[in-house]
Design an enzyme around this catalytic site. Structure first.
Site, PDB file in Angstrom:
ATOM      1  N   GLY A 165       7.599 -19.909  -1.897  1.00 62.94           N
ATOM      2  CA  GLY A 165       8.422 -20.251  -0.838  1.00 62.94           C
ATOM      3  C   GLY A 165       9.057 -21.385  -0.976  1.00 62.94           C
ATOM      4  O   GLY A 165       9.844 -21.256  -1.289  1.00 62.94           O
ATOM      5  N   GLU A 175       0.960 -29.469  -0.749  1.00 67.78           N
ATOM      6  CA  GLU A 175       0.448 -28.374  -0.169  1.00 67.78           C
ATOM      7  C   GLU A 175      -0.827 -28.576   0.350  1.00 67.78           C
ATOM      8  O   GLU A 175      -1.433 -28.302   1.216  1.00 67.78           O
ATOM      9  CB  GLU A 175      -0.166 -27.450  -1.088  1.00 67.78           C
ATOM     10  CG  GLU A 175       0.728 -26.962  -1.740  1.00 67.78           C
ATOM     11  CD  GLU A 175       1.994 -26.125  -0.931  1.00 67.78           C
ATOM     12  OE1 GLU A 175       2.173 -25.799   0.389  1.00 67.78           O
ATOM     13  OE2 GLU A 175       3.476 -25.526  -1.496  1.00 67.78           O
ATOM     14  N   LEU A 217       9.441 -23.535  -2.220  1.00 66.98           N
ATOM     15  CA  LEU A 217       9.808 -24.510  -4.230  1.00 66.98           C
ATOM     16  C   LEU A 217      10.083 -23.840  -4.831  1.00 66.98           C
ATOM     17  O   LEU A 217      10.715 -23.760  -6.076  1.00 66.98           O
ATOM     18  CB  LEU A 217       7.982 -23.812  -3.765  1.00 66.98           C
ATOM     19  CG  LEU A 217       6.977 -25.117  -3.397  1.00 66.98           C
ATOM     20  CD1 LEU A 217       6.172 -25.124  -4.321  1.00 66.98           C
ATOM     21  CD2 LEU A 217       8.141 -26.743  -4.365  1.00 66.98           C
TER      22      LEU A 217
END
Length: 115
Positions: A9, A73, A11
């Site tokens: 995603g 995260e 990153l």
């Protein structure tokens, strides 16, 4: 200690959080087996177990980057880490914890092709 991480995603290259991996080595692209599902949470995606192939990138990272990723995260609250097999070796993947919050699936399995 060195680790591998599979990112799918924000990153990934060209995405909003890629700077976290600025010192990491990109090993290559990877497509998971059809064992996951990719959802759009607006600003970022979520992956849970399912029946979709997920597209992403595998990076070689150190312990400091892994800690930064865990913080980003929100491990273990929002996401958890699991190991998956990749052509480069076993890599961490971040899986979303609360499937009840998910309703917009990205049918392509590719966050970068969501629009």
């Amino acid at each position: 200690m060195q680790h591998l991480v599979f990112v799918y995603g924000t990153l990934r290259q060209g995405e909003s959080n890629h700077d976290v991996l600025s010192q990491a080595q990109l090993l290559g692209q990877h497509e998971t087996p059809p064992e996951y599902a990719l959802y759009d949470l607006g600003a970022y995606p979520a992956v849970i177990t399912g029946h979709q192939v997920i597209f992403g990138e595998v990076y070689l990272i150190d312990e400091g980057v892994l800690k930064a990723l865990d913080k980003l995260e929100e491990v273990p609250v929002e996401y958890r880490r699991e190991l998956i097999d990749t052509p480069f070796g076993q890599a961490w993947i971040y899986l979303y914890q609360d499937a009840s919050m998910l309703d917009v699936i990205i049918s392509s399995g590719d966050w970068c092709q969501r629009i």
